[in-house]
Structure formats: C-alpha cells, structure tokens
Design a protein around this motif. Structure first.
Motif: not given
Length: 480
Positions: A191-212
């Motif tokens: 999931a945290l690795r997915l967040a890196r991809a989401m950031e690179e894909a250009g998702a608006p900040p806050g569109a995808y958040n991961v809390v562990t």
C-alpha cells in the motif's frame, strides 16, 4: 526512505501528498521464516484526523474532475504498476509469505482492476426517469445523477493486500471520492509502495492517503471519524459487525468471510473438477475468502474423485515463497498455523479421516484433505482460512444443496455438471452471492459483481458495482 540505524527500508505514511514518519516504528516480517521485510510507522488519532482532513480537502478537487480525467488518472497508474510489477510482487511476497508466482498474479489482477475502474469511471452516469408513468408526473421530466460520497475509508485485509485494496481505491477515485486507506497491520508495504505510484501518476494531494497502525487504534479512529462519509471493509465477520455498529449512519460495505462449497455431480468432468479443486482449496495456503473448504461429491464418483484429488494435492511443492517452483508456502503467522493444526486434530478426534497433509512446520501447514467430517465441526461450519478441505458424499442433489446452505456464510459456491438444467436449478436454490458452474467458487474475474449474503457481508464489489456503492443517487426533476 531508508531507516537511519539499519539498511532495512522504512516506509513512511502518505498523508496529504506528504511522507509522514512518527517516533513509533514496527517491523514487517516475512511470515515464512520471520526475516525482516521493512519498517513502518504507527498512526495515532491525530494523524487519522490529519489524513481525513487532507482527504476532505481533496474530495472537492476529485469531484470537480470530469469522468475522463478520473479514468485517465487510473490509466496512468496502470502504466506505472505495469512498469514496476516486479517490485510490487516482491513486496507482496515479502509481507504475505505467498509464493512469488501468486504475488505476480496478484499484481497482474490489480492492473485489470484498475483498468475496469477506469472504464467504470468513464461511463458513470444516471438515467432518465419516466415521470409520466404516473398521473402526478404528467408534464414533468426527471433524470438521476450519481455524485461522489466524499471521503471513503478503505480498510483492507492481509491475504491480497494489493488487489483487494485496488478493488476499493480504484472505484472510489473513479467515482470522484478521496480515500484514506488503512492496510492490514502485517501487510502495509504494498500500500505504501502504491502511494509512490499514485504520487507519480499525478493524483491531487490528499486524494489518496495511507495510514498504518493496529486496527484497534488506527482503524477504529477512522471508522468513527465524523469526516468520513463511507467505510468499505474486507475482513472477518466479527470485525465487520463491529465496524457496522461503530460507523453510525455512514454508508458501509462489508466483504466478510465464507466456507465456500463445491457440488460435484455424477456426470461432471472429474479431471477438470480435480484440477480446479486443488487450486481452489490450496491457493495462497487457503487464505482466500472464497477458498474451497467443503466439497460434496456424489457417492457414485466419490472414490474416483478422491483418489485423483489426493494424488494431485500431494504433487504440490511446499517451499520458500521466492522459489519459482513453490506452490505452497506459509500462512500469515505461526499462530494461525497452530490454530489450523488444532482444527484438523479436532476433526480427526471426532471421526474425520485425514487422507493427506495437515503437518505443520512453523507457519507452514501441508495441504490437508479430510473426509466424512461432521457438519458441526469447525472445519465445516466456520471459516478455516488455511489449506484444509473437507470432502463428504451425497446421494441426491437436493441433499447437497441443503448441506451447502447449512452455513452462516453465503459468498460463492460451485457446481460441476454437464446438465445445465440441474446446474441452473441448483444455482437458483443456493443461498450465496455468486454461483460458478463447472468451476470452483474461488473463480473471480475482477470486473464481475462480487459479494455475499448472510454473514458474508453487504454490498457488492467489482468496479462497476463498487462505484454504485461509492456514489449517491440524486434526482433532478423539472416541470415542462
């Protein structure tokens, strides 16, 4: 993102487009042998507040995106996951202990889930309402639109930490929502690795958040948060019920447990039934919500089926998750393996026959086939979530259907027969969310509707159907 005191990589949380670390860390370990796989940080209620606030702010931006823009975001993510497939598979195998071949398949399925989510986003629409179907509607027209709910809390399980997460994240973003994702405590790395991809894909900040963090702290704070509009959860029935109570008036979808069954009729293709039952019962060491746990085989073909089924099961290779030849590796923890071992022993003590397997080494249990186990035993009436299958005989199809239905669960069931009239008769009587004819209930194409009845949950997944859950229906009516 390496930790300061060791070479072991640390994975910060992702909140509002920023990488967030805390003073409290925990190690993620490979279940097969306990070797460290990575480090993650723990979120308390204050970071949950921060993540929900970030999602709330981003939900307005996601809502403003056109359907094609949301679809394009998901398709950019597809290309990044495809590019980094090997890295995602390595992390999945490291955190779950599943064989690397199964981990790669999970990433490939995740790609299909994202593609289906993009297609569902692109075609998201309402419908025209025929107002003049009633006298009161004469001279009026109406249509419906589907609008995003806002902030979606996605709480995901350990057994498919990537694809089952994408079954929530993809449709949520495609519908125009923002997501706060709480992965299982033992499998947060993908999931945290997915967040890196989401950031690179250009998702608006806050569109995808991961809390562990632990479900009892981080998950509960998320479920109860007033800023969350919807909770979508996959996991046990016990926790699902607690979430439903804690969520209040939030919209909730629950994909819970099962003890899925297969009926094998006397005219079935036994070779196919055996091959598919081996996969259905023992893939991911049985840690699948729709794993084959109960097989009801007609008495006229039972001996032949069992002989082939046992032989095929004994050919499975047990080994380390990163060996390409491995079919079976560990369960998620040794504690779970001990529980499975105890359930097998309980069944044997009650008169069931152990035909093969059931040996435990650490967190690994060899695939076990039990015959003639009583319906009241836990291996039959509860969810084993391990490499155990029970084979019982029947005489009449109606008897087999009744025994399948004699369960608190109702996720999916399978029927093997060449007689389509009998197959459809069984399909209409089986109390489950999905019936798979001439295959095992473990079959799932990621775009199809998926969900259960009874204690197997509420709502449906599959991107097209999940998007309906993740949107509100609004009526617009006007006088002409």
């Amino acid at each position: 993102m390496a930790s300061g005191n060791q070479s072991l990589e640390a994975y910060p949380m992702y909140i509002g487009g920023e990488w967030v670390a805390t003073s409290e860390q925990t190690e993620v370990r490979l279940p097969y042998d306990g070797s460290p796989a990575g480090r993650v940080y723990q979120a308390g209620p204050e970071l949950v507040d921060r993540a929900v606030a970030a999602a709330g702010a981003a939900s307005a931006k996601m809502r403003a995106l056109a359907n094609y823009e949301r679809a394009d975001l998901l398709l950019r993510l597809v290309e990044l996951v495809r590019r980094d497939l090997a890295d995602f598979a390595r992390l999945i195998a490291s955190e779950t202990g599943k064989p690397i071949r199964e981990a790669r398949l999970e990433v490939e399925r995740g790609i299909q889930t994202l593609i289906a989510s993009a297609e569902a986003a692109r075609s998201l629409c309402g419908e025209v309402v025929p107002m003049d179907a009633a006298p009161a509607g004469k001279g009026r027209m109406a249509l419906t639109v589907r609008e995003p709910r806002g902030v979606v809390a996605a709480i995901t399980p350990f057994n498919f930490p990537f694809n089952l997460a994408l079954h929530k994240i993809g449709p949520a973003l495609g519908a125009g929502n923002a997501v706060v994702h709480k992965p299982a405590g033992v499998t947060p790395l993908s999931a945290l690795r997915l967040a890196r991809a989401m950031e690179e894909a250009g998702a608006p900040p806050g569109a995808y958040n991961v809390v562990t963090g632990p479900g009892s702290l981080t998950g509960e704070a998320l479920v109860r948060h007033s800023g969350v509009n919807m909770v979508t959860f996959t996991g046990s029935a016990e926790i699902g019920l607690a979430i439903k109570v804690a969520a209040g008036l939030k919209h909730v979808t629950l994909e819970l447990g099962g003890n899925s069954a297969v009926i094998i009729e006397p005219d079935a293709d036994l070779e196919n039934a055996v091959a598919r039952s081996v996969v259905g019962a023992f893939a991911n060491s049985g840690q699948v919500c729709i794993s084959v746990q109960r097989i009801y085989v007609h008495e006229s073909v039972a001996a032949k089926f069992l002989e082939s089924f046992v032989a095929a099961t004994e050919r499975l290779v047990i080994g380390r998750p990163f060996d390409e030849s491995t079919d079976i590796s560990s369960l998620i923890t040794e504690k779970e393996a001990v529980r499975v071992e105890q359930w097998i022993e309980e069944a044997i003590a009650a008169g069931a026959q152990l035909l093969t397997g059931g040996r435990r080494t650490g967190a690994t249990v060899s695939p076990a086939i039990l015959a003639e186990a009583g319906e009241q035993l836990r291996v039959c009436c509860q969810e084993v979530f391990g490499p155990v299958v029970v084979v019982n005989r029947y005489r009449m199809l109606e008897e087999a259907i009744e025994r399948v239905n004699n369960s608190v669960y109702g996720l999916q069931a399978g029927v093997f027969t060449r007689d389509l009239e009998r197959a459809f008769r069984a399909a209409r009587r089986l109390e489950v969310g999905g019936v798979i004819i001439n295959d095992v209930p473990t079959f799932r194409a990621d775009h199809m509707p998926y969900g259960g009845v009874k204690q197997s949950g509420t709502g449906r997944e599959g991107p097209k159907y999940a998007i309906e859950e993740m949107t509100e229906l609004k009526l617009i009516c006007w006088k002409v």
